[in-house]
Design a protein around this motif. Structure first.
Motif, PDB file in Angstrom:
ATOM      1  N   MET A 242       0.823  -1.207   0.000  1.00 45.60           N
ATOM      2  CA  MET A 242       0.000   0.000   0.000  1.00 45.60           C
ATOM      3  C   MET A 242       0.858   1.257   0.000  1.00 45.60           C
ATOM      4  O   MET A 242       0.368   2.356   0.234  1.00 45.60           O
ATOM      5  N   ASP A 243       2.146   1.115  -0.243  1.00 40.91           N
ATOM      6  CA  ASP A 243       3.064   2.239  -0.265  1.00 40.91           C
ATOM      7  C   ASP A 243       3.981   2.084  -1.478  1.00 40.91           C
ATOM      8  O   ASP A 243       4.455   0.978  -1.767  1.00 40.91           O
ATOM      9  N   VAL A 244       4.239   3.183  -2.190  1.00 42.78           N
ATOM     10  CA  VAL A 244       5.049   3.130  -3.402  1.00 42.78           C
ATOM     11  C   VAL A 244       6.454   2.627  -3.107  1.00 42.78           C
ATOM     12  O   VAL A 244       7.000   1.789  -3.834  1.00 42.78           O
ATOM     13  N   THR A 245       7.054   3.135  -2.040  1.00 43.12           N
ATOM     14  CA  THR A 245       8.418   2.732  -1.689  1.00 43.12           C
ATOM     15  C   THR A 245       8.510   1.233  -1.454  1.00 43.12           C
ATOM     16  O   THR A 245       9.397   0.549  -1.982  1.00 43.12           O
ATOM     17  N   VAL A 246       7.576   0.707  -0.679  1.00 42.09           N
ATOM     18  CA  VAL A 246       7.579  -0.726  -0.367  1.00 42.09           C
ATOM     19  C   VAL A 246       7.296  -1.551  -1.619  1.00 42.09           C
ATOM     20  O   VAL A 246       7.886  -2.620  -1.827  1.00 42.09           O
ATOM     21  N   ALA A 247       6.409  -1.062  -2.466  1.00 43.75           N
ATOM     22  CA  ALA A 247       6.054  -1.795  -3.680  1.00 43.75           C
ATOM     23  C   ALA A 247       7.246  -1.987  -4.602  1.00 43.75           C
ATOM     24  O   ALA A 247       7.321  -2.972  -5.346  1.00 43.75           O
ATOM     25  N   GLU A 248       8.197  -1.045  -4.575  1.00 42.99           N
ATOM     26  CA  GLU A 248       9.317  -1.097  -5.506  1.00 42.99           C
ATOM     27  C   GLU A 248      10.543  -1.799  -4.930  1.00 42.99           C
ATOM     28  O   GLU A 248      11.568  -1.903  -5.607  1.00 42.99           O
ATOM     29  N   LEU A 249      10.461  -2.275  -3.693  1.00 45.68           N
ATOM     30  CA  LEU A 249      11.574  -3.004  -3.111  1.00 45.68           C
ATOM     31  C   LEU A 249      11.618  -4.437  -3.640  1.00 45.68           C
ATOM     32  O   LEU A 249      10.581  -5.062  -3.855  1.00 45.68           O
ATOM     33  N   ALA A 250      12.811  -4.938  -3.835  1.00 47.36           N
ATOM     34  CA  ALA A 250      12.993  -6.328  -4.254  1.00 47.36           C
ATOM     35  C   ALA A 250      14.126  -6.937  -3.440  1.00 47.36           C
ATOM     36  O   ALA A 250      15.174  -6.310  -3.259  1.00 47.36           O
ATOM     37  N   ILE A 251      13.898  -8.140  -2.941  1.00 50.90           N
ATOM     38  CA  ILE A 251      14.905  -8.852  -2.157  1.00 50.90           C
ATOM     39  C   ILE A 251      15.464  -9.975  -3.031  1.00 50.90           C
ATOM     40  O   ILE A 251      14.738 -10.885  -3.427  1.00 50.90           O
ATOM     41  N   GLU A 252      16.744  -9.887  -3.344  1.00 51.05           N
ATOM     42  CA  GLU A 252      17.380 -10.908  -4.172  1.00 51.05           C
ATOM     43  C   GLU A 252      18.293 -11.756  -3.306  1.00 51.05           C
ATOM     44  O   GLU A 252      19.178 -11.242  -2.615  1.00 51.05           O
ATOM     45  N   THR A 253      18.087 -13.050  -3.330  1.00 51.72           N
ATOM     46  CA  THR A 253      18.928 -13.981  -2.590  1.00 51.72           C
ATOM     47  C   THR A 253      19.664 -14.864  -3.591  1.00 51.72           C
ATOM     48  O   THR A 253      19.102 -15.278  -4.608  1.00 51.72           O
ATOM     49  N   LEU A 254      20.925 -15.135  -3.291  1.00 51.80           N
ATOM     50  CA  LEU A 254      21.758 -15.987  -4.142  1.00 51.80           C
ATOM     51  C   LEU A 254      21.923 -17.333  -3.453  1.00 51.80           C
ATOM     52  O   LEU A 254      22.579 -17.437  -2.420  1.00 51.80           O
ATOM     53  N   LEU A 255      21.296 -18.336  -4.034  1.00 53.78           N
ATOM     54  CA  LEU A 255      21.320 -19.680  -3.475  1.00 53.78           C
ATOM     55  C   LEU A 255      22.488 -20.465  -4.059  1.00 53.78           C
ATOM     56  O   LEU A 255      22.644 -20.523  -5.281  1.00 53.78           O
ATOM     57  N   PRO A 256      23.338 -21.059  -3.219  1.00 55.15           N
ATOM     58  CA  PRO A 256      24.437 -21.869  -3.761  1.00 55.15           C
ATOM     59  C   PRO A 256      23.911 -22.947  -4.698  1.00 55.15           C
ATOM     60  O   PRO A 256      22.938 -23.635  -4.389  1.00 55.15           O
ATOM     61  N   ALA A 257      24.569 -23.080  -5.842  1.00 52.70           N
ATOM     62  CA  ALA A 257      24.078 -24.005  -6.865  1.00 52.70           C
ATOM     63  C   ALA A 257      24.845 -25.306  -6.922  1.00 52.70           C
ATOM     64  O   ALA A 257      24.525 -26.169  -7.735  1.00 52.70           O
ATOM     65  N   ASP A 258      25.862 -25.460  -6.080  1.00 53.14           N
ATOM     66  CA  ASP A 258      26.600 -26.720  -6.077  1.00 53.14           C
ATOM     67  C   ASP A 258      27.234 -26.924  -4.700  1.00 53.14           C
ATOM     68  O   ASP A 258      27.376 -25.976  -3.920  1.00 53.14           O
ATOM     69  N   PRO A 259      27.593 -28.147  -4.364  1.00 55.74           N
ATOM     70  CA  PRO A 259      28.168 -28.449  -3.037  1.00 55.74           C
ATOM     71  C   PRO A 259      29.461 -27.697  -2.756  1.00 55.74           C
ATOM     72  O   PRO A 259      29.736 -27.346  -1.600  1.00 55.74           O
ATOM     73  N   ALA A 260      30.269 -27.450  -3.790  1.00 55.52           N
ATOM     74  CA  ALA A 260      31.543 -26.772  -3.580  1.00 55.52           C
ATOM     75  C   ALA A 260      31.326 -25.353  -3.068  1.00 55.52           C
ATOM     76  O   ALA A 260      32.073 -24.865  -2.215  1.00 55.52           O
TER      77      ALA A 260
END
Length: 268
Positions: A242-260
């Motif tokens: 319900m707020d423009v600032t909050v609507a435009e936030l994005a949380i990007e997480t980087l998930l490890p793609a291999d055991p190493a």
């Protein structure tokens, strides 16, 4: 619905959003519980939509929150959605929640950006990846796209730069096609003008080595401390903001793609 005679106002804006979403007037009418005739009258300015109708059409057209305010103003109504600074005390709970999320994701990288990829918050995993970058790139405000694609940024460390660069530019292009944003357009024009990585088609060797694992999504393969780390990216946004600032936030997480990668990050 009040009938008026005008060639300007909210109608052309709604028509542009409908065409952008590739919907017919009938399709939009069915979704919004209206009629194709009403939609036509609104778009041509023969009828002035109610505030409720503007918001209903905007919802079914998936109009960004910022642009919904613009539609309301064009229709003669007050903006419905506030734009609160993240430093405002009223968003203290939000800031605390974001901080807790980022901390809990350590040692894996996580970052929060706004609509033009300005960095709002980041955890120690991100700081690790940025270690050693020149000071002029680390001077606030930081921009995630600039940090990633700048020739003095992370770009030389990314082993599949050509693929990852194409992915990021395409992501911004999709955003620009869906919403007007001059700050985002300026960032796109800047980073897309950075030198492209070398290509095997140009006669040189392909710098992108074969991946040792059958990845389930395009990975970011980046070198750190002599080790090639592999991540897949996940992006989250807030539901029904319900707020423009909050609507435009994005949380990007980087998930490890291999055991190493998992082993390396946990060893730090």
């Amino acid at each position: 619905m009040t009938t008026v005679v005008t060639g300007t106002g909210v109608g052309p804006l709604l028509r542009a959003w409908r065409e952008r979403r590739r919907l017919s007037q009938l399709e939009l009418a069915l979704r919004a519980d209206s009629s194709a005739r009403h939609i036509s009258f609104v778009e041509t300015g023969r009828s002035r939509p109610s505030e409720e109708m503007v918001l209903r059409l905007a919802e079914h057209l998936e109009v960004p929150v910022r642009e919904r305010n613009a539609l309301l103003l064009a229709a003669g109504y007050a903006p419905r959605y506030s734009e609160t600074s993240l430093d405002d005390p009223s968003l203290g709970t939000l800031r605390a929640g974001i901080e807790q999320l980022l901390t809990g994701y350590d040692p894996y990288p996580a970052i929060v950006v706004d609509g033009s990829y300005t960095v709002v918050a980041a955890n120690r995993g991100i700081a690790m990846l940025l270690d050693g970058l020149p000071e002029h790139l680390l001077t606030p405000p930081l921009n995630a796209m600039r940090l990633t694609l700048h020739p003095e940024g992370l770009a030389p460390r990314i082993r599949n730069l050509r693929e990852w660069r194409g992915h990021l530019l395409a992501q911004m292009e999709r955003q620009l096609a869906l919403a007007r944003s001059e700050p985002l357009r300026r960032v796109y024009e800047e980073v897309s003008a950075y030198p492209s990585p070398p290509s095997a088609d140009a006669g040189g060797e392909d710098p992108e080595e074969p991946c040792p694992y059958p990845y389930f999504a395009l990975p970011l393969r980046i070198e750190h401390g002599g080790q090639v780390l592999s991540f897949v990216s996940s992006i989250s946004t807030f539901n029904t903001p319900m707020d423009v600032t909050v609507a435009e936030l994005a949380i990007e997480t980087l998930l490890p793609a291999d055991p190493a990668t998992v082993k390396y990050l946990r060893s730090l």
